[in-house]
Design a protein around this motif. Sequence first.
Motif, PDB file in Angstrom:
ATOM      1  N   ARG B 248       0.919  -1.292  -0.049  1.00 38.21           N
ATOM      2  CA  ARG B 248       0.064  -0.060   0.045  1.00 38.21           C
ATOM      3  C   ARG B 248       0.826   1.308  -0.144  1.00 38.21           C
ATOM      4  N   LEU B 249       1.939   1.281   0.852  1.00 36.16           N
ATOM      5  CA  LEU B 249       2.790   2.368   0.857  1.00 36.16           C
ATOM      6  C   LEU B 249       3.267   2.848  -0.511  1.00 36.16           C
ATOM      7  N   GLU B 250       3.805   2.094  -1.322  1.00 33.16           N
ATOM      8  CA  GLU B 250       4.369   2.443  -2.526  1.00 33.16           C
ATOM      9  C   GLU B 250       3.415   2.246  -3.756  1.00 33.16           C
ATOM     10  N   PHE B 258       4.447   7.763  -3.075  1.00 33.68           N
ATOM     11  CA  PHE B 258       5.494   7.600  -2.152  1.00 33.68           C
ATOM     12  C   PHE B 258       6.817   8.458  -2.577  1.00 33.68           C
ATOM     13  N   ASP B 259       7.306   8.509  -3.679  1.00 30.46           N
ATOM     14  CA  ASP B 259       8.295   9.230  -4.077  1.00 30.46           C
ATOM     15  C   ASP B 259       8.402  10.850  -3.798  1.00 30.46           C
ATOM     16  N   VAL B 261       6.419  12.114  -1.416  1.00 27.83           N
ATOM     17  CA  VAL B 261       6.639  12.250   0.103  1.00 27.83           C
ATOM     18  C   VAL B 261       8.041  11.992   0.599  1.00 27.83           C
ATOM     19  N   VAL B 262       8.870  11.227  -0.285  1.00 30.54           N
ATOM     20  CA  VAL B 262      10.235  10.917   0.223  1.00 30.54           C
ATOM     21  C   VAL B 262      11.105  12.224  -0.157  1.00 30.54           C
ATOM     22  N   ASP B 263      10.577  13.123  -1.416  1.00 28.19           N
ATOM     23  CA  ASP B 263      11.118  14.292  -1.744  1.00 28.19           C
ATOM     24  C   ASP B 263      11.077  15.182  -0.664  1.00 28.19           C
ATOM     25  N   ALA B 275       4.991  12.013   7.280  1.00 28.93           N
ATOM     26  CA  ALA B 275       5.000  11.368   5.862  1.00 28.93           C
ATOM     27  C   ALA B 275       4.455   9.905   6.158  1.00 28.93           C
ATOM     28  N   ALA B 276       4.971   9.090   7.022  1.00 30.77           N
ATOM     29  CA  ALA B 276       4.272   7.704   7.250  1.00 30.77           C
ATOM     30  C   ALA B 276       2.795   7.510   7.383  1.00 30.77           C
TER      31      ALA B 276
END
Lengths: 288, 288
Positions: B248-250, B258-259, B261-263, B275-276
């Motif tokens: 689900r996360l990705e 996901f990307d 949020v990582v940024d 973010a999580a």
Amino acid sequence: VNDRLSVMLKRAVMGETVAIAQLISALEARVAGSDEIRPELYEAGGHAHVIGITGTPGAGKSSLVNALVAEIRRRGKRVAVVAVDPSSPYSGGAILGDRIRIHTPLDPGVFVRSMGTRGWLGGVSRATIDAVAVLDAAGFDAVIVETIGVGLEIADIHVVNKADRPEADRTAAELCERIASSGVRNGNGWQVPVLSTIALDGSGVSALVDAIEEHLGWLHRSHEMDRRQRESAAARIRAIAKELLVARLEDPSNGVAFDEVVDLVTARRLDPETAARRLLWPKTNVVG
Amino acid sequence: VNDRLSVMLKRAVMGETVAIAQLISALEARVAGSDEIRPELYEAGGHAHVIGITGTPGAGKSSLVNALVAEIRRRGKRVAVVAVDPSSPYSGGAILGDRIRIHTPLDPGVFVRSMGTRGWLGGVSRATIDAVAVLDAAGFDAVIVETIGVGLEIADIHVVNKADRPEADRTAAELCERIASSGVRNGNGWQVPVLSTIALDGSGVSALVDAIEEHLGWLHRSHEMDRRQRESAAARIRAIAKELLVARLEDPSNGVAFDEVVDLVTARRLDPETAARRLLWPKTNVVG
């Protein structure tokens, strides 16, 4: 926003030891207001050199960390330690490093914190991630994270500690060979060094700090730092998500009691996957 | 409900080898309709004796499993093997056991399946849990699950395989001592045996099957079986929930990429915990 936490953060950012310790504890305990303070906390950081030290139990990690702290401090930098190794001799409640072997109990340029391994998932816990963020925001130049390791991966720098032991030379030679044959670092320009230290008398520790600083320079020059920061952000998000999930799964206020679902699965009146979906997303995707 | 899957399940429950293999593959691939068939699948099971075999690589697990299958079959029972050990010599696609050393290629009373270790979380993957459920529903009397292990925990039965080696007696004696001194099983009435086998010539294998059957009897008499089934249901739900979560996360259809949020976390414009939460529960609990 919790005013007490907000004041604590401001004091921690100014480097006040007691505030730093209190803020780490508050985030670890997840006191009310923790979630609101976190964005501000993360914004304040991003400058510390975070150094991971890992190794098998008995390798002398904590002695080496002790020696590293002394050497980094000698170079005029502020340094903090987060010890996640349960066998580490640092005391759980120590906030000034006074119960460990680092002989600088009243030096605000050194901070040591032991973390519990409770909630340990995927290598680094949520509390450890927060502690590093606090120490980073508090302006420490270096934050050393000591964890227990399995010793299988190729690191950026390898150290054979206890180099006065008879088998040390052979261990170092084998390590060099393994690194050379793995080819892991081929092409990205960093030559993984194998260094020898005797942490207890400080031999080789200055050369190790040189290598760590050289590696930091390479990280920036090669833009590997950007790649790692992104990778580390992704890993942190995943680790925290898993911890949040485990807490959520067994939280009765979730609306679906974990125990009731377990009863249904045990009686085969529900399959485990439907049960998991029901716990994760109580209002959606429920079948059966 | 997918009609094809429904028919497959009916045939699998009747013990048809090809249908069993197809159903395991369909659930592993998560074809459309998998979620709908699962409740019926789990209802059909609950009768198989599930036997876990674990040990370090090189201990001879797959030879021992081979010998166990032959002995259990000799006793007139149907037996299936799920091999989750990536170093196991069973072939990935084998559905009749014809490419392994079990010499019963056309015997419908034996079924062997290798599972990938992809998605491995918390010891047993979602696909493995489903495969055991299919084999249980298909009426196998015993389902052996072979996994790689670290060899630290006390099991119900310990086996020193390759008992013809010179160090075998000492290993067995040390094991007995360790079990006695651990006191793990004190009080619940099961005396953990340490048995010796030579899987390649079958020595000791009949005694091992006797011990496994005796243990099953004890599990029922002591009501330990009820406790374990409940514990196992809880562990399965947790393992599946983690896998669902990672997927689900990705998953871009999640609404929050996901990307992206990582940024934001890399740029320190978002903290990892927020973010999580945003990825886990897009519409709730979002702060920052």
